[in-house]
Design an enzyme around this catalytic site. Structure first.
Site, short mmCIF file in Angstrom:
data_model
loop_
_atom_site.label_atom_id
_atom_site.label_comp_id
_atom_site.label_asym_id
_atom_site.label_seq_id
_atom_site.Cartn_x
_atom_site.Cartn_y
_atom_site.Cartn_z
N HIS A 1 -57.95 -1.87 -74.31
CA HIS A 1 -58.41 -2.50 -73.08
C HIS A 1 -58.38 -4.00 -73.31
O HIS A 1 -58.66 -4.47 -74.42
CB HIS A 1 -59.83 -2.07 -72.71
CG HIS A 1 -59.98 -0.63 -72.35
ND1 HIS A 1 -59.73 -0.15 -71.09
CD2 HIS A 1 -60.36 0.44 -73.09
CE1 HIS A 1 -59.94 1.17 -71.06
NE2 HIS A 1 -60.33 1.54 -72.27
N ARG B 1 -50.76 2.94 -72.08
CA ARG B 1 -51.01 2.23 -70.84
C ARG B 1 -49.75 2.18 -69.96
O ARG B 1 -48.82 2.94 -70.16
CB ARG B 1 -51.56 0.83 -71.13
CG ARG B 1 -52.86 0.82 -71.95
CD ARG B 1 -53.89 1.78 -71.42
NE ARG B 1 -55.19 1.64 -72.07
CZ ARG B 1 -56.11 2.60 -72.09
NH1 ARG B 1 -55.86 3.77 -71.53
NH2 ARG B 1 -57.27 2.39 -72.68
N HIS C 1 -52.45 11.85 -79.92
CA HIS C 1 -53.36 11.35 -78.88
C HIS C 1 -53.19 9.84 -78.81
O HIS C 1 -53.78 9.10 -79.59
CB HIS C 1 -54.81 11.69 -79.19
CG HIS C 1 -55.74 11.41 -78.04
ND1 HIS C 1 -56.71 12.29 -77.65
CD2 HIS C 1 -55.85 10.35 -77.18
CE1 HIS C 1 -57.38 11.79 -76.61
NE2 HIS C 1 -56.86 10.61 -76.31
N ASP D 1 -56.31 8.45 -80.67
CA ASP D 1 -56.97 8.02 -79.43
C ASP D 1 -56.99 6.51 -79.36
O ASP D 1 -57.97 5.91 -78.87
CB ASP D 1 -58.39 8.59 -79.33
CG ASP D 1 -58.98 8.41 -77.94
OD1 ASP D 1 -58.22 8.14 -76.98
OD2 ASP D 1 -60.22 8.53 -77.79
N HIS E 1 -52.72 6.29 -76.14
CA HIS E 1 -52.71 5.65 -74.82
C HIS E 1 -51.80 4.44 -74.89
O HIS E 1 -52.14 3.44 -75.55
CB HIS E 1 -54.13 5.21 -74.43
CG HIS E 1 -55.10 6.33 -74.27
ND1 HIS E 1 -55.32 6.96 -73.06
CD2 HIS E 1 -55.90 6.96 -75.18
CE1 HIS E 1 -56.23 7.92 -73.22
NE2 HIS E 1 -56.59 7.94 -74.49
N HIS F 1 -60.63 17.03 -73.70
CA HIS F 1 -61.73 16.10 -73.98
C HIS F 1 -63.00 16.94 -73.95
O HIS F 1 -63.50 17.30 -72.88
CB HIS F 1 -61.79 14.99 -72.93
CG HIS F 1 -62.86 13.98 -73.20
ND1 HIS F 1 -62.58 12.70 -73.63
CD2 HIS F 1 -64.21 14.06 -73.13
CE1 HIS F 1 -63.72 12.04 -73.82
NE2 HIS F 1 -64.72 12.85 -73.51
N LYS G 1 -53.64 18.01 -70.15
CA LYS G 1 -54.93 17.44 -70.55
C LYS G 1 -56.04 17.88 -69.61
O LYS G 1 -55.94 17.72 -68.39
CB LYS G 1 -54.84 15.92 -70.59
CG LYS G 1 -56.10 15.23 -71.10
CD LYS G 1 -56.37 15.53 -72.57
CE LYS G 1 -57.64 14.83 -73.05
NZ LYS G 1 -57.38 13.46 -73.53
N LEU H 1 -65.36 6.94 -76.33
CA LEU H 1 -65.84 8.27 -75.95
C LEU H 1 -64.90 9.32 -76.52
O LEU H 1 -63.68 9.20 -76.32
CB LEU H 1 -65.93 8.40 -74.42
CG LEU H 1 -66.99 7.54 -73.76
CD1 LEU H 1 -66.86 7.60 -72.23
CD2 LEU H 1 -68.39 7.98 -74.19
N ALA I 1 -64.68 2.02 -72.39
CA ALA I 1 -64.70 2.84 -73.60
C ALA I 1 -63.29 2.94 -74.15
O ALA I 1 -62.35 3.28 -73.43
CB ALA I 1 -65.24 4.23 -73.31
N ASN J 1 -54.03 9.70 -68.27
CA ASN J 1 -55.11 9.19 -67.41
C ASN J 1 -54.83 7.76 -66.95
O ASN J 1 -55.60 6.83 -67.18
CB ASN J 1 -56.47 9.28 -68.08
CG ASN J 1 -56.53 8.56 -69.42
OD1 ASN J 1 -55.52 8.43 -70.13
ND2 ASN J 1 -57.72 8.10 -69.78
#
Length: 367
Positions: free
Chosen positions: A272, A30, A26, A268, A28, A159, A122, A240, A284, A54
């Site tokens: 950011h 970006r 999991h 996860d 990210h 999720h 997902k 989250l 989040a 996402n």
């Protein structure tokens, strides 16, 4: 009780440990300029990363996934400890995803001819987390897609939160309203409950059939909601699912360090830019790629379970996703270092987990 002295001895005498290079199921990374900044941390630590879809716009089709993979590979660091890193791609499910798109995805393989290019899909309940507005409004609308996924052996990554319950109760409600019927209707569908955060989720996964497993993040093992809220809001711990009460953190630690193949690493790690976290309505996500393996080692060390670290970080996830276990290794040593207060994040900066604080394990060979 007979094992207690051995545990204490291990905690005080093990100063290094070599494990198979982990996988992150999991992650990210970006898009755009920020991707290269993220990969500088992920690539040296992992053999493979399951890339979350996402983005804006989301990765909803095979063609979009292949384009995203090309951008990731073009952003790889020039210097790295190994050159075998693989991004594993996922599709973002919507109410309009078709079974044909699933069949198209299932036929693709990476250059090695073994690893699927798109290994999972997902399921974001619409509105449940960052960039989930295009997510699924009703799980029943996905049933033809889930049937195709079950037939193809593709993993459903979830999720696992509803949007209509109290924020601290969304995961348990999801289990009752969505998970239990879903697992009953698709008994052969491989499912990952991602980033579980409650004792209820631990208990459910342990009781569920073998096709249902769960990933656990470093932040949910290390922190509870008091760390987030007491004495002032700490925006860089806001994620989250939100951090829960101490009883839930303890249940997650017990699950992760139990040696059960039901639980495995999924960071996860979700960076950011600092200014978007430190705002009136902060994003989040916790950025942990820079020290996640070290933090998992800390948790297992505290429990006297370093001998089980490799299975959690490097074996059980690969097994669940039907991938060969990594043949490479990393070595961690008991060595204190201080996490920088910020890291580069494209044209901005990101404030990492444990910013300005000491970490007591370090991967050998990484600066």
């Amino acid at each position: 009780m007979a094992d207690e002295p051995a545990e204490k001895k291990q905690k005080t005498t093990v100063d290094s440990i070599t494990i198979r290079r982990p996988d992150d199921f999991h992650h990210h990374c970006r898009d755009g300029k920020a991707t290269a900044s993220v990969l500088k941390h992920a690539v040296p630590r992992f053999t493979r990363c399951l890339m979350m879809p996402n983005l804006q716009p989301p990765v909803t089709t095979v063609d979009l996934a292949l384009e995203y993979k090309k951008r990731i590979l073009a952003s790889m660091p020039e210097k790295t400890t190994h050159n075998t890193f693989q991004p594993l791609m996922t599709l973002y499910l919507t109410d309009n995803t078709s079974p044909d798109e699933i069949k198209k995805a299932a036929d693709l393989k990476n250059e090695d001819g073994i690893t699927p290019t798109i290994i999972g899909c997902k399921f974001y309940p619409a509105g449940a987390t960052t960039n989930s507005a295009s997510g699924v409004t009703d799980i029943k609308k996905l049933y033809p897609v889930l049937e195709a996924m079950q037939e193809a052996g593709m993993v459903l990554c979830i999720h696992s939160e509803v949007t209509h319950a109290d924020i601290f109760e969304r995961e348990p409600v999801f289990i009752e309203e969505i998970m239990k019927p879903l697992v009953g209707d698709f008994p052969k569908l491989k499912i990952t409950m991602e980033h579980i955060s409650t004792k209820e989720a631990v208990d459910y996964v342990l009781s569920a059939p073998g096709n249902v497993k769960a990933s656990i993040t470093p932040q949910h093992l290390l922190f509870n909601r008091n760390h987030l809220l007491v004495g002032g809001i700490r925006p860089h711990l806001y994620c989250l699912p939100i951090l829960k009460a101490e009883v839930h953190r303890q249940a997650l630690v017990a699950a992760a360090t139990s040696g059960s193949p039901k639980f495995f690493l999924g960071t996860d790690s979700a960076p950011h830019a600092t200014h978007t976290k430190e705002s009136a309505c902060g994003c989040a996500g916790v950025f942990s790629a820079h020290c996640c393996i070290e933090m998992y080692a800390h948790v297992f060390d505290e429990q006297g379970k370093l001998d089980l670290l490799e299975d959690f970080t490097s074996s059980f996830g690969a097994d669940h996703y039907g991938l060969p276990r990594s043949t490479e290794t990393i070595t961690l040593e008991r060595k204190t270092w201080t996490v920088p207060k910020t890291y580069e994040f494209g044209e901005f900066t990101v404030t990492p987990l444990k910013a300005g604080e000491e970490v007591h394990w370090k991967i050998v060979g990484l600066e």
